[in-house]
Design a protein around this motif. Structure first.
Motif, mmCIF file in Angstrom:
data_model
loop_
_atom_site.group_PDB
_atom_site.id
_atom_site.type_symbol
_atom_site.label_atom_id
_atom_site.label_comp_id
_atom_site.label_asym_id
_atom_site.label_seq_id
_atom_site.Cartn_x
_atom_site.Cartn_y
_atom_site.Cartn_z
ATOM 1 N N ALA A 164 0.861 -1.178 0.000
ATOM 2 C CA ALA A 164 0.000 0.000 0.000
ATOM 3 C C ALA A 164 0.898 1.230 0.000
ATOM 4 O O ALA A 164 1.785 1.348 0.844
ATOM 5 N N VAL A 165 0.683 2.131 -0.960
ATOM 6 C CA VAL A 165 1.599 3.260 -1.126
ATOM 7 C C VAL A 165 0.836 4.574 -1.177
ATOM 8 O O VAL A 165 -0.311 4.644 -1.618
ATOM 9 N N GLU A 166 1.502 5.632 -0.720
ATOM 10 C CA GLU A 166 0.964 6.980 -0.889
ATOM 11 C C GLU A 166 0.895 7.279 -2.373
ATOM 12 O O GLU A 166 1.783 6.896 -3.138
ATOM 13 N N ALA A 167 -0.154 7.986 -2.792
ATOM 14 C CA ALA A 167 -0.366 8.166 -4.225
ATOM 15 C C ALA A 167 -0.920 9.551 -4.522
ATOM 16 O O ALA A 167 -1.239 10.330 -3.617
ATOM 17 N N GLY B 222 -9.497 14.963 -4.526
ATOM 18 C CA GLY B 222 -9.284 14.624 -3.130
ATOM 19 C C GLY B 222 -7.818 14.755 -2.763
ATOM 20 O O GLY B 222 -6.939 14.808 -3.610
ATOM 21 N N LYS B 223 -7.549 14.805 -1.463
ATOM 22 C CA LYS B 223 -6.177 15.018 -0.988
ATOM 23 C C LYS B 223 -5.569 13.791 -0.325
ATOM 24 O O LYS B 223 -4.354 13.708 -0.198
ATOM 25 N N VAL B 224 -6.400 12.857 0.121
ATOM 26 C CA VAL B 224 -5.902 11.668 0.798
ATOM 27 C C VAL B 224 -6.216 10.462 -0.061
ATOM 28 O O VAL B 224 -7.383 10.217 -0.403
ATOM 29 N N THR B 225 -5.194 9.707 -0.434
ATOM 30 C CA THR B 225 -5.414 8.535 -1.273
ATOM 31 C C THR B 225 -4.281 7.536 -1.092
ATOM 32 O O THR B 225 -3.141 7.926 -0.817
ATOM 33 N N THR B 226 -4.607 6.265 -1.234
ATOM 34 C CA THR B 226 -3.627 5.181 -1.126
ATOM 35 C C THR B 226 -3.843 4.216 -2.284
ATOM 36 O O THR B 226 -4.983 3.865 -2.599
ATOM 37 N N GLU B 227 -2.745 3.804 -2.924
ATOM 38 C CA GLU B 227 -2.796 2.800 -3.975
ATOM 39 C C GLU B 227 -2.329 1.458 -3.425
ATOM 40 O O GLU B 227 -1.430 1.410 -2.583
ATOM 41 N N PHE B 228 -2.922 0.392 -3.941
ATOM 42 C CA PHE B 228 -2.467 -0.954 -3.621
ATOM 43 C C PHE B 228 -1.754 -1.489 -4.860
ATOM 44 O O PHE B 228 -2.367 -1.682 -5.907
ATOM 45 N N MET B 229 -0.444 -1.654 -4.733
ATOM 46 C CA MET B 229 0.414 -2.012 -5.848
ATOM 47 C C MET B 229 0.833 -3.481 -5.773
ATOM 48 O O MET B 229 1.382 -3.929 -4.760
ATOM 49 N N ALA B 230 0.580 -4.210 -6.846
ATOM 50 C CA ALA B 230 1.117 -5.562 -6.980
ATOM 51 C C ALA B 230 2.537 -5.431 -7.511
ATOM 52 O O ALA B 230 2.757 -4.839 -8.570
ATOM 53 N N TYR C 7 7.063 2.744 5.456
ATOM 54 C CA TYR C 7 6.664 3.794 4.514
ATOM 55 C C TYR C 7 6.769 3.285 3.082
ATOM 56 O O TYR C 7 7.705 2.573 2.725
ATOM 57 N N ALA C 8 5.799 3.649 2.236
ATOM 58 C CA ALA C 8 5.851 3.324 0.818
ATOM 59 C C ALA C 8 5.074 4.383 0.055
ATOM 60 O O ALA C 8 4.074 4.922 0.553
ATOM 61 N N ALA C 9 5.520 4.688 -1.162
ATOM 62 C CA ALA C 9 4.856 5.722 -1.949
ATOM 63 C C ALA C 9 5.111 5.499 -3.431
ATOM 64 O O ALA C 9 6.141 4.962 -3.833
ATOM 65 N N ASP C 10 4.134 5.891 -4.231
ATOM 66 C CA ASP C 10 4.332 5.994 -5.673
ATOM 67 C C ASP C 10 5.386 7.081 -5.896
ATOM 68 O O ASP C 10 5.342 8.140 -5.270
ATOM 69 N N ALA C 11 6.336 6.826 -6.800
ATOM 70 C CA ALA C 11 7.426 7.780 -7.004
ATOM 71 C C ALA C 11 6.913 9.145 -7.454
ATOM 72 O O ALA C 11 7.531 10.176 -7.174
ATOM 73 N N GLU C 12 5.769 9.186 -8.131
ATOM 74 C CA GLU C 12 5.214 10.463 -8.572
ATOM 75 C C GLU C 12 4.612 11.261 -7.421
ATOM 76 O O GLU C 12 4.530 12.485 -7.496
ATOM 77 N N ALA C 13 4.178 10.554 -6.380
ATOM 78 C CA ALA C 13 3.471 11.229 -5.296
ATOM 79 C C ALA C 13 4.273 11.334 -4.011
ATOM 80 O O ALA C 13 3.963 12.150 -3.145
ATOM 81 N N GLY C 14 5.313 10.522 -3.868
ATOM 82 C CA GLY C 14 6.052 10.481 -2.614
ATOM 83 C C GLY C 14 6.815 11.758 -2.319
ATOM 84 O O GLY C 14 7.289 12.459 -3.226
ATOM 85 N N GLU C 15 6.932 12.053 -1.037
ATOM 86 C CA GLU C 15 7.726 13.207 -0.603
ATOM 87 C C GLU C 15 9.194 12.934 -0.910
ATOM 88 O O GLU C 15 9.718 11.867 -0.615
#
Length: 583
Positions: free
Chosen positions: A198-201, A208-216, A232-240
């Motif tokens: 599960a990653v920040e996206a 919306g401002k709060v969202t989480t992606e589930f990445m296979a 911690y995990a995040a999509d590279a486009e959305a991660g801090e």
């Protein structure tokens, strides 16, 4: 009578060769295994075996949604344009929104998502806080006119998606449903056998401002993601992004000749310093045409999503526009910029007191340009795309990198749609308030492809039990005789009577063809029935996952393969269940 599928009557046209335009394993194998066929770019027909897998994925999704109290509905695929005008997305969504006009001149679109339609549906029905929260979901075809549909089901134009929407009176209520749905999505991934994070996206067009992606996780997944052992995990486009720029310290600012130097790589090589010590400059303009020059660490890339959050309507300048503004491509810097230029820099550069940058003159750069003395910065922001090696924003350790396939996503929409579309309810204090909304999507067809990306080998697909088109394939090596065929039929019936899904390959084909198709299609277990084995009272069972083979007594094989009472098979992928048979 127990239902047994028969290959002789099954529409499952397998292919020996890989289709020429299929790049990913899932694309190649779903076509070769006779599970789908391409009709046009990004458009596919699902054949019977593919539908069986899709149906099982959908059943898992529906069961988990029902378990958290969501109620199933079905909305139209074609949506009226007027509700999209209400939300403001008719013009904002872009060319991916396929628009059409009927014979009466009324405009419609092919639904890429259903936020507008669900909001228009409930705004005349849910009128009081006493009716909230409400949670509705559907599984429906979606259409997005992708400019470059590719990779089969990974980026198709038409696809199957489960989308759910919740309506709340309070943020606390939304958070509770958001968390419950996130837990349900985690269970869905587990039950399909997916290895996931599960990653920040970024919320993209949904809002919306709060969202989480589930990445296979997948070697050839289209999304880049970063993660840390701290969780911690995040999509590279959305991660801090927390880069590590390094300083090239000098006694003072010095202008040096750099003939033919136009890239960060060339500048770093010329100065014999790391790219992280050079400052990358990019020029653009805002919606009003104001000139903006950006600076980021040289070893990072500009994140277009982030800059568009900071600057409304930001666009990079063309080469011609740069010349018109007196800017020099490859030699831009913060010293001596045209008057009125707005300077923005990545916040990581705030602690770098001396910069190696362009001198705003062709063939020249500055080293030792001093922040606050030789130049100033008007605004600081997180502008970079995060990458492996950057600092984790939670614990500070170096981030790891991976690739993933987005299979599902949860959003907190807030009042984005309810306010614009006048969807309100009467609160307990007697005031009209807009619904607080959540949105939750699962790519049903994409999940099917994600499973194949994680479970395949050179011979074909390796389905987990939970989503396999059938559990066991019985393969008689001869057909129509009075020894092998009756034994194969008896074994198939005994398995089916125990609730195991069985297919029998009763085609008049060579054994090699049957074995190749069984591996290609990916039946989890293969029971091979032949004269030689029967003479010894045995049949051979092959575990598709590992290729292991084991002999079982003919009279005991059905009982030995009966995994239907295993608790983990009911709620998980069933992979470990099969391993136990060959332990």
């Amino acid at each position: 009578m127990t239902n047994i599928m028969r290959m002789s009557k099954m529409y499952a046209p397998t292919l020996k060769e890989d289709p020429s335009d299929a790049e990913l394993a899932s694309h190649r194998l779903l076509l070769r295994a006779g599970m789908m066929r391409k009709n046009a770019a990004g458009l596919y027909s699902f054949l019977p075996l593919g539908m069986r897998v899709l149906g099982k994925v959908e059943a898992i999704v529906n069961e988990e949604m029902d378990n958290i109290g969501a109620e199933r509905i079905l909305m139209p695929f074609v949506q009226p344009a007027d509700i999209w005008h209400e939300s403001g997305r008719w013009d904002d969504y872009g060319p991916e929104l396929a628009r059409m006009t009927d014979r009466h001149g009324v405009e419609y679109c092919l639904g890429p998502t259903h936020e507008e339609l669900i909001t228009s549906l409930v705004r005349n029905e849910l009128r009081s806080y006493k009716q909230l929260p409400a949670y509705l979901y559907q599984t429906q075809v979606k259409f997005r006119d992708e400019i470059r549909p590719r990779f089969g089901l990974m980026r198709s134009r038409e696809f199957m998606m489960k989308d759910g929407y919740s309506f709340h009176a309070t943020q606390e209520s939304l958070q509770e449903t958001y968390d419950e749905t996130s837990d349900a999505y985690a269970r869905m991934c587990d039950r399909m056998g997916l290895t996931w994070r599960a990653v920040e996206a970024d919320s993209g067009q949904i809002g919306g401002k709060v969202t989480t992606e589930f990445m296979a996780l997948a070697e050839y997944g289209e999304a880049e993601l970063v993660y840390c052992e701290c969780g911690y995990a995040a999509d590279a486009e959305a991660g801090e992004c927390i880069p590590h720029p390094t300083e090239y310290a000098r006694d003072g600012m010095e202008k040096i000749s750099t003939p033919g130097i136009h890239t960060i790589e060339e500048l770093a090589g010329f100065l014999d310093i790391p790219e992280s010590s050079c400052m990358k400059a990019l020029s653009g303009k805002d919606a009003d045409g104001k000139l903006i020059v950006l600076f980021i660490p040289g070893d990072h890339e500009l994140n277009e999503i982030k800059i568009n959050r900071e600057v409304l309507g930001f666009e990079l300048l063309t080469d011609e526009e740069m010349v018109n503004h007196g800017l020099f491509k490859g030699s831009m810097g913060p010293v001596g910029l045209p008057e009125g230029t707005f300077v923005m820099a990545d916040r990581s550069l705030k602690d770098v007191s001396q910069w190696a940058v362009g001198a705003n003159e062709e063939g020249y750069h500055y080293v030792g340009a001093r922040l606050g003395e030789d130049f100033t910065v008007d605004a600081w922001a997180d502008l970079c795309t995060v990458k492996p090696g950057d600092a984790c924003p939670h614990c500070g350790k170096a981030l790891e990198g991976a690739r993933g396939i987005e299979v599902s996503q949860v959003f907190q929409l807030g009042t984005k749609y309810s306010e614009s579309m006048g969807a309100t309810f009467m609160d307990e204090d007697g005031t009209e308030k807009p619904f607080i909304m959540g949105c939750y999507g699962v790519g049903v067809s994409r999940s099917m492809a994600a499973v194949v990306e994680q479970y395949h080998d050179d011979q074909g697909i390796i389905w987990p039990l939970s989503v396999a088109p059938a559990h066991v394939c019985v393969i008689p090596l001869t057909v129509g005789d009075d020894v092998v065929a009756p034994a194969a039929e008896k074994i198939a019936s005994e398995l089916a009577e125990r609730g195991i899904e069985v297919v029998i390959d009763d085609r008049k084909e060579r054994a090699g063809v049957k074995f190749a198709d069984a591996d290609l299609i990916g039946w989890p277990l293969q029971v091979v029935v032949g004269k030689r084995g029967l003479a010894e009272g045995k049949v051979e069972v092959k575990l598709r996952k590992t290729g292991q083979k084991r002999d079982f007594a003919v009279d005991e094989v059905a009982e030995a393969l009966d995994f239907t009472e295993k608790a983990d098979f009911k709620k998980e992928a069933g992979l470990d269940v099969l391993d136990e048979l060959f332990a």
